[in-house]
Design a protein around this motif. Sequence first.
Motif, PDB file in Angstrom:
ATOM      1  N   PHE A 217       1.561  33.164  18.618  1.00 16.26           N
ATOM      2  CA  PHE A 217       2.508  34.268  18.715  1.00 16.26           C
ATOM      3  C   PHE A 217       3.459  34.134  19.902  1.00 16.26           C
ATOM      4  N   ALA A 218       2.959  33.636  21.011  1.00 17.98           N
ATOM      5  CA  ALA A 218       3.770  33.590  22.222  1.00 17.98           C
ATOM      6  C   ALA A 218       4.712  32.396  22.270  1.00 17.98           C
ATOM      7  N   ASP A 219       4.348  31.310  21.616  1.00 20.27           N
ATOM      8  CA  ASP A 219       5.123  30.079  21.730  1.00 20.27           C
ATOM      9  C   ASP A 219       5.601  29.557  20.378  1.00 20.27           C
ATOM     10  N   ASP A 220       4.666  29.259  19.492  1.00 20.76           N
ATOM     11  CA  ASP A 220       5.026  28.633  18.218  1.00 20.76           C
ATOM     12  C   ASP A 220       5.984  29.480  17.387  1.00 20.76           C
ATOM     13  N   LEU A 221       5.678  30.768  17.261  1.00 18.96           N
ATOM     14  CA  LEU A 221       6.453  31.618  16.359  1.00 18.96           C
ATOM     15  C   LEU A 221       7.906  31.772  16.821  1.00 18.96           C
ATOM     16  N   PRO A 222       8.169  32.207  18.062  1.00 11.27           N
ATOM     17  CA  PRO A 222       9.578  32.328  18.464  1.00 11.27           C
ATOM     18  C   PRO A 222      10.315  30.996  18.464  1.00 11.27           C
ATOM     19  N   THR A 223       9.613  29.920  18.822  1.00 12.19           N
ATOM     20  CA  THR A 223      10.263  28.609  18.818  1.00 12.19           C
ATOM     21  C   THR A 223      10.680  28.215  17.407  1.00 12.19           C
ATOM     22  N   ALA A 224       9.773  28.363  16.447  1.00  4.40           N
ATOM     23  CA  ALA A 224      10.064  27.982  15.068  1.00  4.40           C
ATOM     24  C   ALA A 224      11.198  28.817  14.486  1.00  4.40           C
ATOM     25  N   VAL A 225      11.169  30.121  14.735  1.00  3.74           N
ATOM     26  CA  VAL A 225      12.200  31.003  14.181  1.00  3.74           C
ATOM     27  C   VAL A 225      13.553  30.720  14.824  1.00  3.74           C
ATOM     28  N   SER A 226      13.580  30.463  16.120  1.00  2.00           N
ATOM     29  CA  SER A 226      14.839  30.155  16.799  1.00  2.00           C
ATOM     30  C   SER A 226      15.456  28.862  16.282  1.00  2.00           C
ATOM     31  N   GLN A 227      14.619  27.944  15.846  1.00  3.37           N
ATOM     32  CA  GLN A 227      15.122  26.688  15.299  1.00  3.37           C
ATOM     33  C   GLN A 227      15.611  26.840  13.866  1.00  3.37           C
ATOM     34  N   ALA A 228      15.043  27.782  13.135  1.00  2.00           N
ATOM     35  CA  ALA A 228      15.372  27.934  11.720  1.00  2.00           C
ATOM     36  C   ALA A 228      16.486  28.944  11.462  1.00  2.00           C
ATOM     37  N   TYR A 229      16.662  29.906  12.367  1.00  2.00           N
ATOM     38  CA  TYR A 229      17.652  30.958  12.170  1.00  2.00           C
ATOM     39  C   TYR A 229      18.557  31.063  13.407  1.00  2.00           C
ATOM     40  N   ARG A 230      19.628  31.829  13.259  1.00  2.00           N
ATOM     41  CA  ARG A 230      20.550  32.025  14.378  1.00  2.00           C
ATOM     42  C   ARG A 230      19.997  33.101  15.313  1.00  2.00           C
ATOM     43  N   VAL A 231      18.944  32.723  15.996  1.00  2.00           N
ATOM     44  CA  VAL A 231      18.277  33.594  16.956  1.00  2.00           C
ATOM     45  C   VAL A 231      18.135  32.818  18.264  1.00  2.00           C
ATOM     46  N   GLY A 232      18.452  33.449  19.371  1.00  2.00           N
ATOM     47  CA  GLY A 232      18.349  32.774  20.654  1.00  2.00           C
ATOM     48  C   GLY A 232      16.917  32.508  21.051  1.00  2.00           C
ATOM     49  N   ALA A 233      16.742  31.658  22.048  1.00  2.00           N
ATOM     50  CA  ALA A 233      15.407  31.289  22.514  1.00  2.00           C
ATOM     51  C   ALA A 233      15.110  31.829  23.911  1.00  2.00           C
ATOM     52  N   LYS A 234      15.995  32.675  24.450  1.00  2.00           N
ATOM     53  CA  LYS A 234      15.792  33.240  25.783  1.00  2.00           C
ATOM     54  C   LYS A 234      14.949  34.514  25.694  1.00  2.00           C
ATOM     55  N   PRO A 235      14.307  34.904  26.791  1.00  2.00           N
ATOM     56  CA  PRO A 235      13.481  36.122  26.750  1.00  2.00           C
ATOM     57  C   PRO A 235      14.242  37.362  26.284  1.00  2.00           C
ATOM     58  N   GLN A 236      15.494  37.501  26.725  1.00  2.00           N
ATOM     59  CA  GLN A 236      16.258  38.693  26.346  1.00  2.00           C
ATOM     60  C   GLN A 236      16.623  38.736  24.874  1.00  2.00           C
ATOM     61  N   ASN A 237      16.362  37.633  24.156  1.00  2.00           N
ATOM     62  CA  ASN A 237      16.631  37.594  22.717  1.00  2.00           C
ATOM     63  C   ASN A 237      15.443  38.081  21.887  1.00  2.00           C
ATOM     64  N   TRP A 238      14.277  38.277  22.520  1.00  2.00           N
ATOM     65  CA  TRP A 238      13.052  38.502  21.752  1.00  2.00           C
ATOM     66  C   TRP A 238      12.294  39.748  22.209  1.00  2.00           C
ATOM     67  N   GLY A 239      11.845  40.512  21.220  1.00  2.00           N
ATOM     68  CA  GLY A 239      10.962  41.644  21.459  1.00  2.00           C
ATOM     69  C   GLY A 239       9.735  41.542  20.561  1.00  2.00           C
ATOM     70  N   PHE A 240       8.762  42.419  20.816  1.00  2.00           N
ATOM     71  CA  PHE A 240       7.504  42.384  20.075  1.00  2.00           C
ATOM     72  C   PHE A 240       7.075  43.825  19.841  1.00  2.00           C
ATOM     73  N   VAL A 241       6.705  44.159  18.614  1.00  2.00           N
ATOM     74  CA  VAL A 241       6.275  45.514  18.296  1.00  2.00           C
ATOM     75  C   VAL A 241       5.153  45.458  17.278  1.00  2.00           C
ATOM     76  N   GLY A 242       4.230  46.412  17.353  1.00  2.00           N
ATOM     77  CA  GLY A 242       3.145  46.452  16.385  1.00  2.00           C
ATOM     78  C   GLY A 242       2.413  47.773  16.456  1.00  2.00           C
TER      79      GLY A 242
END
Length: 370
Positions: A217-242
């Motif tokens: 969740f902390a590494d693989d998921l944001p990295t994979a999504v940032s590579q596949a979609y137009r989503v940044g890889a910086k902390p300010q680009n990502w949030g988490f909710v549940g």
Amino acid sequence: MGLTSTSVLVLAVAAAVLLFVATIWLWPRLGGRGWRPLTGRVGLLLATQLAIFASVGLAANKSFLFYGSWADLFGQEQDLGVVVDHSAGGKRVKVVGTQQLDVPGGERPERAGQIQKVVVAGAKSRIDSPAYVYLPPEYFQPAYAKKNFPAAVVLTGYPGTAENLIKGLKYPRTAYELAKKGRMQPMVLVMLRPTVAPPRDTECVDVPGGPQTETFFADDLPTAVSQAYRVGAKPQNWGFVGNSTGGYCALKVAMLHPDRFAAGAGLSAYYKAAEDATTGNLFHGDQSLRNRADLLWNLDNRPPAKSSFLVTTSKQGESNLKATLRFVEKVKAPARVSSITLDSGGHNFTTWRREIPPTLEWLSGRLSAT
């Protein structure tokens, strides 16, 4: 008609009511002796009880989405597994299907956005997990063709299903409506359940010798999504909710990984990893790992990072009220904390649906696309 459709539920309730009325009406005629009246009475009672049971079961399933379809209910789901390429050049996100939003113009992605069913392959954790990715309408519009979007990981509780986030909690539709009203920026939502090593509840922990769920969740998921979609890889680009277990995971991952996530929101969250029959031995006697999974311990013993947290509870109906107040008190600058406290609300979908719109607005205000 689908298992979760309102029509099926209405038919089941109508059948139960009609059978109840029929039982009352026919009972005097079946009061005689002999096998025929006896069979009639038993048949009516069984039919009525089965109809009532079916109505209650369908209502519960519609609210909590334990099963998404008739095939799922009867164990006849025929979708085959997806082979994911783990080679160095292989894509870490594979799209296996798409679906439209239930909004006007839903058949056109540039008007309503799109939900993509994907499989995410974890490079470091070696965990593969299904997920749904909501792409807002702007993602498909020419004016945004070269622009990035902020993103949020959205988790269910345990055991949960990712479909709950779409059908029950309505995250994509809520995000679509809020963005359309200008109350939040267009955002990519990555929706899945915390159970990435089913049926075990790993509490988003890197289990010694076991599933490396935190890493996923902390590494693989944001990295994979940032590579596949137009989503940044910086902390300010990502949030988490549940919510529930997902809320605990969201707060923990955002707290322990401020280099990957700028904000974490926990709806009805708890603040310490559960340890029970569903989790198994998470820490193998290592107290340092157990402490790491205790959010209140982390607030007392780790230097605060520049993170934002949102926690929710209610004065009546939630068991996490005292722990939530303690969490709020312990957050220190430069971290920031916000809260939602309802007067009344239980640990259920009805409560979370009241909290999701302000949570998405809060999250939008703490993330950026650049």
